[in-house]
Write a protein that holds these residues in place. Structure first.
Motif, mmCIF file in Angstrom:
data_model
loop_
_atom_site.group_PDB
_atom_site.id
_atom_site.type_symbol
_atom_site.label_atom_id
_atom_site.label_comp_id
_atom_site.label_asym_id
_atom_site.label_seq_id
_atom_site.Cartn_x
_atom_site.Cartn_y
_atom_site.Cartn_z
ATOM 1 N N SER A 50 47.379 15.485 32.245
ATOM 2 C CA SER A 50 46.595 14.847 33.300
ATOM 3 C C SER A 50 46.690 15.726 34.538
ATOM 4 C CB SER A 50 47.146 13.445 33.577
ATOM 5 O OG SER A 50 46.454 12.867 34.654
ATOM 6 N N MET A 51 45.563 16.361 34.854
ATOM 7 C CA MET A 51 45.461 17.281 35.992
ATOM 8 C C MET A 51 46.535 18.380 35.929
ATOM 9 S SD MET A 51 42.708 16.250 37.071
ATOM 10 C CE MET A 51 42.384 17.065 38.620
ATOM 11 N N GLN A 52 47.449 18.461 36.893
ATOM 12 C CA GLN A 52 48.410 19.578 36.876
ATOM 13 C C GLN A 52 49.679 19.238 36.096
ATOM 14 O OE1 GLN A 52 47.677 17.581 39.344
ATOM 15 N NE2 GLN A 52 48.992 17.746 41.117
ATOM 16 N N TYR A 53 49.668 18.110 35.398
ATOM 17 C CA TYR A 53 50.864 17.684 34.663
ATOM 18 C C TYR A 53 50.604 17.584 33.163
ATOM 19 C CZ TYR A 53 52.214 16.349 39.383
ATOM 20 O OH TYR A 53 52.488 16.380 40.719
ATOM 21 N N VAL A 54 51.670 17.766 32.384
ATOM 22 C CA VAL A 54 51.598 17.516 30.937
ATOM 23 C C VAL A 54 52.774 16.632 30.545
ATOM 24 C CG1 VAL A 54 50.336 19.606 30.278
ATOM 25 C CG2 VAL A 54 52.832 19.701 30.457
ATOM 26 N N TYR A 55 52.653 15.989 29.381
ATOM 27 C CA TYR A 55 53.676 15.047 28.906
ATOM 28 C C TYR A 55 54.117 15.445 27.511
ATOM 29 C CZ TYR A 55 51.879 12.249 32.755
ATOM 30 O OH TYR A 55 51.493 11.827 34.006
ATOM 31 N N ASP A 56 55.424 15.358 27.265
ATOM 32 C CA ASP A 56 55.894 15.604 25.897
ATOM 33 C C ASP A 56 55.812 14.301 25.101
ATOM 34 O OD1 ASP A 56 58.182 14.106 26.459
ATOM 35 O OD2 ASP A 56 59.523 15.832 26.577
ATOM 36 N N GLU A 57 56.230 14.358 23.837
ATOM 37 C CA GLU A 57 56.039 13.197 22.949
ATOM 38 C C GLU A 57 56.898 12.007 23.367
ATOM 39 O OE1 GLU A 57 57.850 15.757 22.371
ATOM 40 O OE2 GLU A 57 59.585 15.266 21.102
ATOM 41 N N LYS A 58 57.901 12.280 24.213
ATOM 42 C CA LYS A 58 58.751 11.163 24.669
ATOM 43 C C LYS A 58 58.242 10.604 25.994
ATOM 44 C CE LYS A 58 62.900 12.546 22.268
ATOM 45 N NZ LYS A 58 63.133 13.977 22.068
ATOM 46 N N GLY A 59 57.130 11.151 26.490
ATOM 47 C CA GLY A 59 56.546 10.657 27.737
ATOM 48 C C GLY A 59 57.115 11.339 28.966
ATOM 49 N N ARG A 60 57.930 12.384 28.774
ATOM 50 C CA ARG A 60 58.460 13.089 29.945
ATOM 51 C C ARG A 60 57.354 13.950 30.580
ATOM 52 N NH1 ARG A 60 63.259 17.595 30.918
ATOM 53 N NH2 ARG A 60 62.796 17.702 33.130
ATOM 54 N N ARG A 61 57.284 13.888 31.897
ATOM 55 C CA ARG A 61 56.243 14.631 32.622
ATOM 56 C C ARG A 61 56.769 15.988 33.088
ATOM 57 N NH1 ARG A 61 54.347 13.913 38.361
ATOM 58 N NH2 ARG A 61 55.857 12.229 38.499
ATOM 59 N N TYR A 62 55.947 17.009 32.981
ATOM 60 C CA TYR A 62 56.274 18.348 33.472
ATOM 61 C C TYR A 62 55.165 18.812 34.409
ATOM 62 C CZ TYR A 62 59.492 18.737 29.492
ATOM 63 O OH TYR A 62 60.491 18.540 28.581
ATOM 64 N N LEU A 63 55.525 19.581 35.404
ATOM 65 C CA LEU A 63 54.518 20.274 36.213
ATOM 66 C C LEU A 63 54.105 21.508 35.413
ATOM 67 C CD1 LEU A 63 52.915 20.856 38.812
ATOM 68 C CD2 LEU A 63 54.935 22.050 39.682
ATOM 69 N N ASP A 64 52.824 21.610 35.105
ATOM 70 C CA ASP A 64 52.344 22.746 34.311
ATOM 71 C C ASP A 64 51.960 23.887 35.242
ATOM 72 O OD1 ASP A 64 51.281 24.506 32.571
ATOM 73 O OD2 ASP A 64 49.586 23.263 31.944
ATOM 74 N N ALA A 65 52.903 24.755 35.512
ATOM 75 C CA ALA A 65 52.624 25.865 36.443
ATOM 76 C C ALA A 65 52.179 27.125 35.697
ATOM 77 C CB ALA A 65 53.834 26.151 37.319
ATOM 78 N N PHE A 66 51.739 26.953 34.455
ATOM 79 C CA PHE A 66 51.207 28.097 33.701
ATOM 80 C C PHE A 66 49.803 27.799 33.185
ATOM 81 C CE2 PHE A 66 51.994 31.325 30.091
ATOM 82 C CZ PHE A 66 51.627 32.385 30.901
ATOM 83 N N ALA A 67 49.416 26.520 33.255
ATOM 84 C CA ALA A 67 48.046 26.103 32.913
ATOM 85 C C ALA A 67 47.610 26.565 31.525
ATOM 86 C CB ALA A 67 47.062 26.606 33.974
#
Ligand SMILES: Cc1ncc(COP(=O)(O)O)c(C=O)c1O
Length: 446
Positions: A50-67
């Motif tokens: 979702s926008m600049q973030y991604v989620y792993d299978e456990k629902g943990r959010r990461y800032l995607d700074a590599f797009a």
């Protein structure tokens, strides 16, 4: 020191009920290409964005700074892009160019409007490699010459001809390739012969092209390929005036100048829509991919009408190139970049981020150089600021730790010692603060 906290974000990822990470990994090893690279010692599975973030299978959010290797330009699942994609998917996703459809010509018009000079004819393909293949073909047909100049430390793709343009042994299989391709010195001020403070660096690096033309070719060339900032090579920014001088040498030898905008295009460099504009040049052919489609297989080659005309010598067909679905998405991406002022955001967040990284460099001796433009940034790590010995293992540790702390970045450069930061262009100031805090902590710990 408490772990830095991701900025708040109002999105609830869908519960994941698919196969486990271990199952996915095992199956991948069994049935997929063994040459595939997996980032991280414990590979990461990402199931939503979702926008600049991604989620792993456990629902943990990461800032995607590599797009996704600079492929998500306007944001994962951008709602407007999704809406346009859905509309076209339901109506007619696929049509070959044998039939007329308004979407492809309308998109061509919009894209051409973004180009300077007489760069007005668009060719749509599916990947950056294909775009560069086509540019290579056009340059050879148009000039009647065969030899090509590319740069060391470049990445232009992995198809037969573009592997030849690419200049890192890591990406070149041990088969015959590179016919007619000559690699000039990388204009890499941090590691090359002429450093960042040298006012003659641009002219000196460009002189190597002239020397290659004189000594390694018949004196005539078909073209010159250059990324506008080297991406895979570690966000290498050329010295001022480099491309301008290089283009003069190439054109004097009858060649066309080809700008690979696969990573740098679409406003990412902040001050300009195209990376080549930061060097004040006007190429003859421009290739683009990745961010053009916000993550779908879309790429393009744009050139002048008289160059494009060479393809009419035969029939030119590409099954998926320019299909209505991809064109609808390409159009939506251009609209979003414009409407949301994403080029300006790249400039503002990029300057703020570069500033923060330079402050980190003053505290962490591991940082040899911080460089980049807009949201196309590299942080080169070295063991010794004088010898510049590449800190490859340390870079790998920082890279792992940054992920544990909630940020995905890339790793590159020939020695694998450059942290690559190229987030979606919708990155916010709180994201930048978080990213800096995470890097600070990770650099402290290695
Ligand atoms: C500058 C540049 N050109 C071309 C390519 C090749 O694009 P693709 O992987 O879509 O074939 C890449 C891919 O990373 C790239 O970074």
């Amino acid at each position: 020191m408490p772990a830095p906290q991701l900025p708040p974000y109002d999105h609830q990822p869908k519960p994941y009920s698919g196969p486990s990470l271990e199952e996915v990994l095992a199956l991948r090893k069994q049935v997929l290409n063994p040459g595939l690279l997996t980032y991280y010692q414990q590979p990461l599975m990402i199931v939503e964005g979702s926008m600049q973030y991604v989620y792993d299978e456990k629902g943990r959010r990461y800032l995607d700074a590599f797009a996704g290797v600079v492929s998500i330009s306007v944001g994962h699942g951008h709602p407007y892009v999704l809406q346009k994609a859905r509309e076209q998917l339901e109506l007619l996703p696929y049509l070959p160019t044998l039939y007329l459809h308004p979407q492809i010509s309308e998109y061509g018009r919009l894209l051409a409007e973004k180009m300077p000079g007489d760069l007005k004819v668009c060719h749509f393909v599916n990947s950056g490699s294909e775009a560069n293949e086509l540019a290579l073909l056009m340059a050879r047909l148009y000039t009647g010459n065969y030899e090509i100049i590319a740069l060391r430390n470049a990445y232009h793709g992995n198809s037969a001809s573009t592997m030849g343009l690419t200049a890192h042994s890591t990406w070149k299989y041990n088969t015959p390739h590179s016919f007619g391709v000559h690699h000039a010195q990388a204009p890499y001020p941090y590691r090359g012969l002429w450093g960042p403070e040298d006012p003659e660096a641009g002219a000196n690096y460009a002189a190597d092209i002239k020397s290659l033309i004189d000594y390694a070719t018949p004196g005539r060339v078909a073209g010159f390929f250059a990324e506008s900032i080297q991406g895979v090579g570690g966000a290498v920014v050329y010295p001022d005036g480099y491309l301008e001088r290089a283009y003069v040498h190439v054109r004097q030898a009858g060649g066309l100048c080809i700008a690979d905008e696969v990573q740098t295009g679409f406003g990412r460099t902040g001050t300009h829509f195209w990376g080549f504009e930061t060097q004040g040049v006007l190429p003859d052919i421009v290739t683009m991919a990745k961010g053009i489609g916000n993550g779908i297989p879309l790429a393009a080659v744009v050139t002048r009408p008289e160059i494009a005309r060479v393809l009419a010598e035969r029939i030119h067909f590409n099954t998926f190139g320019g299909n209505p679905f991809c064109c609808a998405i390409g159009k939506a991406v251009l609209e979003v970049i414009e409407r949301e002022g994403l080029q300006r955001n790249c400039l503002e967040q990029g300057e703020y981020l570069l500033d923060g990284l330079k402050k980190l460099a003053s505290r962490h001796s591991l940082i040899g150089e911080v460089r980049g433009k807009g949201l196309m940034i590299g942080v080169e790590l070295v063991r010794d600021l004088k010898t510049k010995e590449p800190a490859s293992e340390e870079c790998a540790r920082v890279f792992e730790r940054v992920k544990e702390l909630g940020v995905l970045i890339g790793k590159g450069g020939f020695f694998g010692n450059v942290l690559r930061i190229k987030p979606p262009m919708c990155l916010t100031r709180p994201d930048v603060d978080f990213l800096i805090e995470v890097l600070d902590l990770a650099l402290k710990e290695v």
